[in-house]
Design an enzyme around this catalytic site. Structure first.
Site, PDB file in Angstrom:
ATOM      1  N   PRO A  91      37.796  52.110  35.101  1.00  9.54           N
ATOM      2  CG  PRO A  91      39.891  53.030  34.652  1.00  9.54           C
ATOM      3  CD  PRO A  91      38.548  53.367  35.240  1.00  9.54           C
ATOM      4  CB  CYS A  92      36.836  46.668  34.865  1.00  8.61           C
ATOM      5  SG  CYS A  92      37.296  46.136  33.186  1.00  8.61           S
ATOM      6  CD  GLN A  93      41.921  47.887  32.694  1.00  7.07           C
ATOM      7  OE1 GLN A  93      41.293  48.549  33.530  1.00  7.07           O
ATOM      8  NE2 GLN A  93      42.227  48.369  31.504  1.00  7.07           N
ATOM      9  CG  PHE A  95      37.672  46.337  40.574  1.00  8.80           C
ATOM     10  CD1 PHE A  95      38.125  46.535  41.867  1.00  8.80           C
ATOM     11  CD2 PHE A  95      37.291  47.444  39.836  1.00  8.80           C
ATOM     12  CE1 PHE A  95      38.181  47.817  42.422  1.00  8.80           C
ATOM     13  CE2 PHE A  95      37.333  48.725  40.367  1.00  8.80           C
ATOM     14  CZ  PHE A  95      37.786  48.907  41.666  1.00  8.80           C
TER      15      PHE A  95
END
Length: 232
Positions: A91-93, A95
């Site tokens: 999951p990138c949210q 960063f």
């Protein structure tokens, strides 16, 4: 002919999967007959539904929390053959520079990628994330004696509206996330390189930058070169 054996983590609806599942031949997508997906994993029920819609029964799906994938499950799916590559984008949210950039539980899911990488030990891995992962620092929060994170009330504004929210209390900041990941990949036994790539340079009509970390197991005489884009 032996097949390329792939483990697909944080698969979502199967966007990264697509590039390993299909080949582009004469402007048509043709399923690769030399690739075998050992298993994929996704937590969100709607994403699992979409993934199965896209790939049917051709890819085994472990639907659920990656934290629950234990050694027995891994051995059951992998069998007695080696895995060639693990792919996945945690999951990138957390960063993203568009979001609030909190080093929360979603950010720490990259540790689960590392856990499975260390257990499976494929020849290579591909780790994809947003550009913000290069500038994000680890954040350590204050905890009580039981190990629970401590929170404080913080006033915030949205337009003319004032509201109060609870935020974790920062204890101290650590190293850059990318540096910590590099240390862990090295410890597990992989040489890595990473590069930021722009989607428009590879035929995708989106101004979207992504970081691709490629790791090669240290005992192998393999090299990797990033593809050159064609420009927007």
């Amino acid at each position: 002919m032996s097949k390329l054996r792939v483990v697909d983590l944080f698969s979502g609806a199967g966007g990264l999967t697509f590039g390993f599942y299909y080949n582009l031949i004469n402007e048509s997508f043709v399923r690769r007959d030399n690739v075998e997906f050992v298993f994929s994993n996704e937590y969100a029920p709607q994403a699992v539904k979409a993934f199965k819609k896209n790939y049917g029964e051709n890819i085994p799906v472990i639907a659920g929390d990656i934290c629950d994938i234990n050694d027995e499950m891994i051995e059951q799916y992998i069998g007695d053959q080696d895995v060639d590559i693990i792919i996945g984008g945690p999951p990138c949210q957390s960063f993203s520079t568009v979001g609030q950039r909190k080093y929360d539980e979603r950010a720490k899911l990259s540790h689960q990628y590392l856990r499975l990488l260390e257990k499976i030990k494929p020849k290579m891995f591909l780790f994809e994330n947003v550009k913000g992962i290069l500038s994000m620092r680890e954040i350590f929060y204050q905890e009580d004696e039981a190990g629970n994170t401590l929170y404080e009330e913080v006033k915030k504004h949205r337009g003319s509206h004032e509201y109060i929210t609870k935020e974790p209390i920062v204890d101290h900041y650590g190293d850059l996330v990318i540096n910590r990941l590099a240390e862990e990949f090295d410890r597990i036994g992989y040489n890595i390189q990473y590069r930021t790539m722009m989607a428009t340079e590879f035929g995708v009509p989106q101004i979207r930058e992504r970081v691709f970390i490629i790791g090669i197991r240290k005992d192998l005489d393999l090299t990797w070169e990033y593809p050159k884009g064609n420009g927007p």
